[in-house]
Design a protein around this motif. Sequence first.
Motif, PDB file in Angstrom:
ATOM      1  N   TRP A 208       0.806  -1.216   0.000  1.00 15.73           N
ATOM      2  CA  TRP A 208       0.000   0.000   0.000  1.00 15.73           C
ATOM      3  C   TRP A 208       0.845   1.275   0.000  1.00 15.73           C
ATOM      4  N   LEU A 209       2.079   1.196   0.462  1.00 12.48           N
ATOM      5  CA  LEU A 209       2.901   2.402   0.563  1.00 12.48           C
ATOM      6  C   LEU A 209       3.079   3.107  -0.773  1.00 12.48           C
ATOM      7  N   LYS A 210       3.201   2.354  -1.857  1.00 12.87           N
ATOM      8  CA  LYS A 210       3.407   2.954  -3.175  1.00 12.87           C
ATOM      9  C   LYS A 210       2.210   3.787  -3.630  1.00 12.87           C
ATOM     10  N   ARG A 211       1.063   3.580  -3.028  1.00  7.50           N
ATOM     11  CA  ARG A 211      -0.145   4.317  -3.433  1.00  7.50           C
ATOM     12  C   ARG A 211      -0.277   5.661  -2.714  1.00  7.50           C
ATOM     13  N   ARG A 212       0.546   5.882  -1.709  1.00  4.08           N
ATOM     14  CA  ARG A 212       0.500   7.161  -0.995  1.00  4.08           C
ATOM     15  C   ARG A 212       1.167   8.245  -1.846  1.00  4.08           C
ATOM     16  N   ALA A 213       0.515   9.380  -1.948  1.00  5.56           N
ATOM     17  CA  ALA A 213       1.027  10.468  -2.784  1.00  5.56           C
ATOM     18  C   ALA A 213       2.398  10.946  -2.321  1.00  5.56           C
ATOM     19  N   THR A 214       2.664  10.895  -1.036  1.00  6.50           N
ATOM     20  CA  THR A 214       3.919  11.416  -0.495  1.00  6.50           C
ATOM     21  C   THR A 214       5.026  10.362  -0.393  1.00  6.50           C
ATOM     22  N   PHE A 215       4.735   9.137  -0.822  1.00  6.81           N
ATOM     23  CA  PHE A 215       5.724   8.066  -0.674  1.00  6.81           C
ATOM     24  C   PHE A 215       6.883   8.233  -1.653  1.00  6.81           C
ATOM     25  N   ASP A 216       8.107   8.118  -1.155  1.00  3.02           N
ATOM     26  CA  ASP A 216       9.309   8.203  -1.977  1.00  3.02           C
ATOM     27  C   ASP A 216      10.000   6.840  -1.948  1.00  3.02           C
ATOM     28  N   PRO A 217       9.883   6.042  -3.021  1.00  6.51           N
ATOM     29  CA  PRO A 217      10.473   4.705  -3.015  1.00  6.51           C
ATOM     30  C   PRO A 217      11.992   4.709  -2.842  1.00  6.51           C
ATOM     31  N   LYS A 218      12.660   5.770  -3.277  1.00  5.06           N
ATOM     32  CA  LYS A 218      14.114   5.853  -3.128  1.00  5.06           C
ATOM     33  C   LYS A 218      14.531   6.064  -1.671  1.00  5.06           C
ATOM     34  N   ALA A 219      13.621   6.579  -0.851  1.00  3.13           N
ATOM     35  CA  ALA A 219      13.940   6.852   0.553  1.00  3.13           C
ATOM     36  C   ALA A 219      13.576   5.682   1.475  1.00  3.13           C
ATOM     37  N   TRP A 220      12.802   4.712   0.969  1.00  2.51           N
ATOM     38  CA  TRP A 220      12.369   3.597   1.817  1.00  2.51           C
ATOM     39  C   TRP A 220      13.554   2.721   2.198  1.00  2.51           C
ATOM     40  N   ARG A 221      13.633   2.356   3.489  1.00  3.66           N
ATOM     41  CA  ARG A 221      14.668   1.461   3.993  1.00  3.66           C
ATOM     42  C   ARG A 221      14.029   0.457   4.944  1.00  3.66           C
ATOM     43  N   ALA A 222      14.579  -0.756   4.979  1.00  2.18           N
ATOM     44  CA  ALA A 222      14.117  -1.766   5.928  1.00  2.18           C
ATOM     45  C   ALA A 222      14.444  -1.276   7.332  1.00  2.18           C
ATOM     46  N   GLN A 223      13.481  -1.425   8.238  1.00  4.21           N
ATOM     47  CA  GLN A 223      13.620  -0.894   9.585  1.00  4.21           C
ATOM     48  C   GLN A 223      13.837  -1.985  10.632  1.00  4.21           C
ATOM     49  N   CYS A 224      14.572  -1.610  11.666  1.00  2.00           N
ATOM     50  CA  CYS A 224      14.777  -2.456  12.843  1.00  2.00           C
ATOM     51  C   CYS A 224      13.678  -2.116  13.855  1.00  2.00           C
ATOM     52  N   ARG A 225      13.497  -2.962  14.823  1.00  2.00           N
ATOM     53  CA  ARG A 225      12.526  -2.685  15.885  1.00  2.00           C
ATOM     54  C   ARG A 225      12.891  -1.430  16.682  1.00  2.00           C
ATOM     55  N   CYS A 226      14.174  -1.036  16.624  1.00  2.00           N
ATOM     56  CA  CYS A 226      14.606   0.182  17.326  1.00  2.00           C
ATOM     57  C   CYS A 226      14.197   1.440  16.558  1.00  2.00           C
TER      58      CYS A 226
END
Length: 156
Positions: A68-86
Amino acid sequence: MGLYIGWRCPHYIWDCFRIGDESKCFCGHLLREHQIISDISVPCNVGQCRCLMFCFIPSRPEEVGEFWLKRRATFDPKAWRAQCRCKHSHEDHAATGSHPCRIKGCCCNCFESNFLCAACDRRWEEHETFFETEETRRRGGRPHGTDTVNTWRRPL
């Protein structure tokens, strides 16, 4: 001779992902920026990088089931990173060892994914990146040769 490169839980027969030149390593560099010396030696070629072995990390939200993230108008695929629980990205963690967080004040001593694999619903840390010969895959009962997509094998 070539290698099959996949990412899966060690006890699985099927790979969750097939790894290619554009796949990202935990160190932040692509597979094509690593030198495949053998099935157990794939160090990073980028200067100053301490990564000794390619370790796949998802680089797109679809790979962790966040379609669903790709459908958000403000989503930047180049900025997405896998996240840790921290709440810090994999790039904020050390590329080697247990991947402790490098952010000052964070007491996270190892990367623990806050996401699940889109293929098997298991955590990132339950998976491994495998570099296998056709013979290794055959002995393990895994798809090989004509059982796989022709372009999957990578020449050594």
